[in-house]
Motif scaffolding. Structure first.
Motif, short mmCIF file in Angstrom:
data_model
loop_
_atom_site.label_atom_id
_atom_site.label_comp_id
_atom_site.label_asym_id
_atom_site.label_seq_id
_atom_site.Cartn_x
_atom_site.Cartn_y
_atom_site.Cartn_z
N GLY A 1 39.02 38.48 27.28
CA GLY A 1 39.74 39.14 26.20
C GLY A 1 39.91 38.23 24.99
O GLY A 1 39.65 38.64 23.86
N LEU A 2 40.34 36.99 25.22
CA LEU A 2 40.48 36.05 24.11
C LEU A 2 39.14 35.78 23.44
O LEU A 2 39.06 35.69 22.21
CB LEU A 2 41.08 34.74 24.63
N SER A 3 38.09 35.68 24.24
CA SER A 3 36.75 35.40 23.70
C SER A 3 36.17 36.60 22.96
O SER A 3 35.23 36.45 22.18
CB SER A 3 35.81 34.95 24.82
N ALA A 4 36.73 37.79 23.22
CA ALA A 4 36.31 38.99 22.50
C ALA A 4 37.16 39.22 21.26
O ALA A 4 37.05 40.27 20.62
CB ALA A 4 36.37 40.20 23.43
N ALA B 1 34.21 40.59 36.25
CA ALA B 1 33.77 40.44 34.86
C ALA B 1 32.91 41.63 34.43
O ALA B 1 33.08 42.19 33.34
CB ALA B 1 32.99 39.13 34.69
N ILE B 2 31.98 42.02 35.29
CA ILE B 2 31.12 43.17 34.98
C ILE B 2 31.94 44.45 34.90
O ILE B 2 31.76 45.28 34.01
CB ILE B 2 30.00 43.29 36.02
N ALA B 3 32.88 44.59 35.84
CA ALA B 3 33.70 45.80 35.87
C ALA B 3 34.55 45.94 34.61
O ALA B 3 34.71 47.05 34.08
CB ALA B 3 34.60 45.79 37.11
N LEU B 4 35.09 44.85 34.13
CA LEU B 4 35.93 44.92 32.93
C LEU B 4 35.14 45.35 31.70
O LEU B 4 35.72 45.85 30.73
CB LEU B 4 36.58 43.56 32.68
N CYS B 5 33.82 45.18 31.75
CA CYS B 5 32.98 45.55 30.60
C CYS B 5 32.27 46.89 30.77
O CYS B 5 31.93 47.54 29.77
CB CYS B 5 31.94 44.46 30.35
N PHE B 6 32.02 47.31 32.01
CA PHE B 6 31.11 48.45 32.21
C PHE B 6 31.64 49.57 33.10
O PHE B 6 30.90 50.52 33.35
CB PHE B 6 29.79 47.95 32.83
N ARG B 7 32.86 49.50 33.54
CA ARG B 7 33.27 50.48 34.56
C ARG B 7 33.38 51.90 34.05
O ARG B 7 33.51 52.84 34.84
CB ARG B 7 34.59 50.05 35.20
N LYS C 1 39.96 47.30 29.00
CA LYS C 1 38.51 47.17 29.01
C LYS C 1 38.12 46.17 27.93
O LYS C 1 38.70 46.14 26.85
CB LYS C 1 37.84 48.52 28.75
N ILE C 2 37.12 45.35 28.23
CA ILE C 2 36.62 44.37 27.28
C ILE C 2 35.31 44.89 26.69
O ILE C 2 34.41 45.31 27.42
CB ILE C 2 36.37 43.01 27.97
N ASN C 3 35.22 44.87 25.37
CA ASN C 3 33.97 45.23 24.71
C ASN C 3 33.06 44.00 24.75
O ASN C 3 33.28 43.03 24.03
CB ASN C 3 34.23 45.67 23.27
N PHE C 4 32.04 44.07 25.61
CA PHE C 4 31.21 42.88 25.84
C PHE C 4 30.51 42.40 24.58
O PHE C 4 30.24 41.20 24.42
CB PHE C 4 30.19 43.15 26.95
N SER C 5 30.20 43.32 23.68
CA SER C 5 29.49 42.92 22.46
C SER C 5 30.37 42.10 21.52
O SER C 5 29.87 41.45 20.59
CB SER C 5 28.95 44.15 21.73
N ASP C 6 31.68 42.11 21.76
CA ASP C 6 32.61 41.32 20.93
C ASP C 6 32.80 39.91 21.47
O ASP C 6 33.43 39.08 20.78
CB ASP C 6 33.97 42.01 20.85
#
Length: 299
Positions: free
Chosen positions: A275-278, A49-55, A159-164
């Protein structure tokens, strides 16, 4: 700082977001190296989860934990914490998200967060998919040996934009996706009976990228064929080892299932939920995942 104090077996998608936001706060404060202590049961999920947002950010995040507590005669608390400190301090290891954990030989293995495999019931250390360890420290954690990465897995470009990420949608989307393990005699039709239209059914395949494919009442093939209102996502076929899919795999694909290569089930699950939640549409997610999707032969 403590993001939360909770057993890892009890973590939920909301806890991933808490952890992600805690990392984001540290990055915003200028922190370059972050160590996260985490229970082993779901560490692979949190790491991914962290990697998908910050790698792609200029920060090094290392997760570690222990199989035995500090008061146990075989405690691995200290050695794993020292290994994590060595990992964030090692100049040969670039910015990224990692898990560091001591193995049975006393070496601290450093694994990319998207390559880590969840522990099996009889294991006391983490392994990397396709043996893709980034490197390892010897028992003294002074000497680091980088491993050449052949990169047998397909590149994961998403990549997932965590702020979204919308916290209110996390729980609903996690309920929209179910995971089923293959086993002989599985009653897939009954397992899917209570699912609403549009749900994603992730099938964790056997190690050869196969699943039950014979026709018959309540079979997996019958579920895929009859429940066209569901989206069946099957993972994973190990392409470095299975260069020609088995007939069982092709039968499920012809029935309408999507089969993914080299993408571990927990990473696929995280991609979908986050991804869906973003706010990323499911069709767009599946389109982006086509780089991992096995294509049916044209002949």
């Amino acid at each position: 700082r403590a993001a939360f104090n909770k057993n890892s077996e009890d973590l939920t998608p909301q806890d991933w977001l808490t952890l992600i936001n805690s990392v984001a706060d540290e990055v915003a404060d200028g922190t370059k190296n972050i160590i996260i202590t985490h229970g082993t049961d779901t560490m692979a999920y949190s790491a991914a989860a962290i990697a998908l947002c910050f790698r792609d950010l200029p920060v090094k995040v290392v997760l570690t934990g222990s199989c035995f507590p500090i008061d146990h005669p075989n405690s691995d608390v200290t050695v794993n914490l020292l290994g994590a400190i060595a990992t964030v301090s090692e100049p040969q290891i670039p910015n990224g998200i990692y898990v560091s954990f001591v193995n049975q030989a006393g070496e601290t293995q450093v694994i990319d967060a998207l390559d880590i495999k969840p522990m099996c019931f009889d294991e006391l250390s983490f392994k990397a998919s396709f043996g893709q360890y980034f490197g390892s420290f010897k028992s003294d954690t002074d000497s680091f040996e980088a491993h050449p990465l052949a990169r047998q897995t397909l590149p994961l470009s998403m990549k997932i934009n965590f702020s979204d990420i919308n916290p209110a949608k996390l729980w609903a989307n996690s309920q929209r996706i179910v995971q089923l393990n293959c086993y002989p005699g599985m009653n897939a039709v009954q397992m899917c009976a209570g699912l609403t239209a549009g749900s994603c059914v992730m099938i964790n395949l056997y190690h050869s990228g196969t699943g039950p494919s014979l026709a018959g009442e309540n079979s997996l093939l019958e579920a895929v064929t009859s429940r066209t209102d569901l989206i069946f996502l099957l993972s994973a076929l190990p392409s470095p080892y299975i260069t020609k899919p088995y007939t069982a795999t092709l039968s499920l694909m012809r029935a309408g299932a999507k089969v993914y290569q080299d993408l571990q089930p927990h990473v696929l699950y995280l991609l979908l939920v986050l991804g869906l939640s973003a706010g990323i549409d499911l069709d767009k997610l599946l389109t982006q995942l086509k780089v991992h999707q096995l294509a049916l032969p044209t002949h």
